[in-house]
Design a protein around this motif. Structure first.
Motif, PDB file in Angstrom:
ATOM      1  N   ILE A   1       0.891  -1.163   0.000  1.00  0.00           N
ATOM      2  CA  ILE A   1       0.000   0.000   0.000  1.00  0.00           C
ATOM      3  C   ILE A   1       0.924   1.205   0.000  1.00  0.00           C
ATOM      4  O   ILE A   1       1.745   1.360   0.905  1.00  0.00           O
ATOM      5  CB  ILE A   1      -0.902   0.036   1.250  1.00  0.00           C
ATOM      6  N   ALA A   2       0.816   2.057  -1.042  1.00  0.00           N
ATOM      7  CA  ALA A   2       1.757   3.172  -1.138  1.00  0.00           C
ATOM      8  C   ALA A   2       1.172   4.359  -1.886  1.00  0.00           C
ATOM      9  O   ALA A   2       0.283   4.210  -2.725  1.00  0.00           O
ATOM     10  CB  ALA A   2       3.029   2.716  -1.850  1.00  0.00           C
TER      11      ALA A   2
ATOM     12  N   ALA B   1     -10.193  -2.572   2.171  1.00  0.00           N
ATOM     13  CA  ALA B   1     -10.039  -3.499   1.044  1.00  0.00           C
ATOM     14  C   ALA B   1      -9.248  -4.732   1.453  1.00  0.00           C
ATOM     15  O   ALA B   1      -9.595  -5.852   1.078  1.00  0.00           O
ATOM     16  CB  ALA B   1      -9.352  -2.789  -0.127  1.00  0.00           C
ATOM     17  N   VAL B   2      -8.202  -4.551   2.234  1.00  0.00           N
ATOM     18  CA  VAL B   2      -7.398  -5.688   2.690  1.00  0.00           C
ATOM     19  C   VAL B   2      -8.222  -6.586   3.609  1.00  0.00           C
ATOM     20  O   VAL B   2      -8.248  -7.805   3.437  1.00  0.00           O
ATOM     21  CB  VAL B   2      -6.114  -5.203   3.399  1.00  0.00           C
TER      22      VAL B   2
ATOM     23  N   TYR C   1       5.338   0.265 -11.097  1.00  0.00           N
ATOM     24  CA  TYR C   1       5.408  -1.094 -10.558  1.00  0.00           C
ATOM     25  C   TYR C   1       4.158  -1.508  -9.778  1.00  0.00           C
ATOM     26  O   TYR C   1       3.859  -2.687  -9.687  1.00  0.00           O
ATOM     27  CB  TYR C   1       6.625  -1.239  -9.644  1.00  0.00           C
ATOM     28  N   LEU C   2       3.462  -0.563  -9.211  1.00  0.00           N
ATOM     29  CA  LEU C   2       2.324  -0.859  -8.346  1.00  0.00           C
ATOM     30  C   LEU C   2       1.019  -0.727  -9.122  1.00  0.00           C
ATOM     31  O   LEU C   2       0.649   0.360  -9.553  1.00  0.00           O
ATOM     32  CB  LEU C   2       2.319   0.091  -7.137  1.00  0.00           C
ATOM     33  N   SER C   3       0.355  -1.845  -9.324  1.00  0.00           N
ATOM     34  CA  SER C   3      -0.928  -1.880 -10.035  1.00  0.00           C
ATOM     35  C   SER C   3      -2.048  -2.015  -9.013  1.00  0.00           C
ATOM     36  O   SER C   3      -2.137  -3.033  -8.313  1.00  0.00           O
ATOM     37  CB  SER C   3      -0.963  -3.063 -11.009  1.00  0.00           C
ATOM     38  N   HIS C   4      -2.883  -1.001  -8.938  1.00  0.00           N
ATOM     39  CA  HIS C   4      -3.952  -0.942  -7.940  1.00  0.00           C
ATOM     40  C   HIS C   4      -4.854  -2.164  -8.013  1.00  0.00           C
ATOM     41  O   HIS C   4      -5.414  -2.485  -9.053  1.00  0.00           O
ATOM     42  CB  HIS C   4      -4.775   0.336  -8.130  1.00  0.00           C
TER      43      HIS C   4
ATOM     44  N   TYR D   1      -2.047  -1.658  -3.423  1.00  0.00           N
ATOM     45  CA  TYR D   1      -3.018  -0.570  -3.542  1.00  0.00           C
ATOM     46  C   TYR D   1      -2.309   0.764  -3.616  1.00  0.00           C
ATOM     47  O   TYR D   1      -1.367   1.027  -2.866  1.00  0.00           O
ATOM     48  CB  TYR D   1      -3.987  -0.566  -2.350  1.00  0.00           C
ATOM     49  N   ARG D   2      -2.771   1.609  -4.537  1.00  0.00           N
ATOM     50  CA  ARG D   2      -2.258   2.966  -4.677  1.00  0.00           C
ATOM     51  C   ARG D   2      -3.139   3.912  -3.862  1.00  0.00           C
ATOM     52  O   ARG D   2      -4.357   3.940  -4.048  1.00  0.00           O
ATOM     53  CB  ARG D   2      -2.314   3.423  -6.135  1.00  0.00           C
ATOM     54  N   LEU D   3      -2.520   4.679  -3.008  1.00  0.00           N
ATOM     55  CA  LEU D   3      -3.256   5.677  -2.244  1.00  0.00           C
ATOM     56  C   LEU D   3      -3.442   6.924  -3.095  1.00  0.00           C
ATOM     57  O   LEU D   3      -2.495   7.391  -3.737  1.00  0.00           O
ATOM     58  CB  LEU D   3      -2.512   6.022  -0.957  1.00  0.00           C
TER      59      LEU D   3
END
Length: 91
Positions: free
Chosen positions: A13-14, A45-46, A23-26, A31-33
């Motif tokens: 989560i970042a 969500a988690v 690199y981070l796919s929601h 999860y993208r903040l």
């Protein structure tokens, strides 16, 4: 710590700063903040994710890390870069 977390299969989560967005796919490997998806939404969500969903995200995180951060993936291009630098310095 993004690379280290993903290498061991930990979804992240970042905030999207620097090149994290590359690199981070929601919802895929973490999860993208954002302004509309904050910490509360991420934690919810988690908590609401099934074990299977978390396992899938974990696999996706590890796969992203292997494709993007694994040293062996970049070894050939690094060796070529060093060889070119040596050639330029020798000239």
């Amino acid at each position: 710590k993004l690379a280290e977390s993903m290498m061991v299969g930990t979804p992240v989560i970042a905030n999207v700063t620097g090149d994290i967005g590359a690199y981070l796919s929601h919802g895929v490997n973490g999860y993208r903040l954002t302004k509309t998806f904050g910490w509360d939404a991420a934690i919810k969500a988690v908590v609401e994710s099934s074990k299977e969903d978390i396992a899938q995200m974990s696999k996706a995180a590890r796969a992203t890390a292997e494709e993007s951060f694994e040293a062996s993936v970049h070894a050939q291009s690094l060796a070529q870069l060093i060889a070119e630098a040596v050639t330029r310095c020798s000239a």
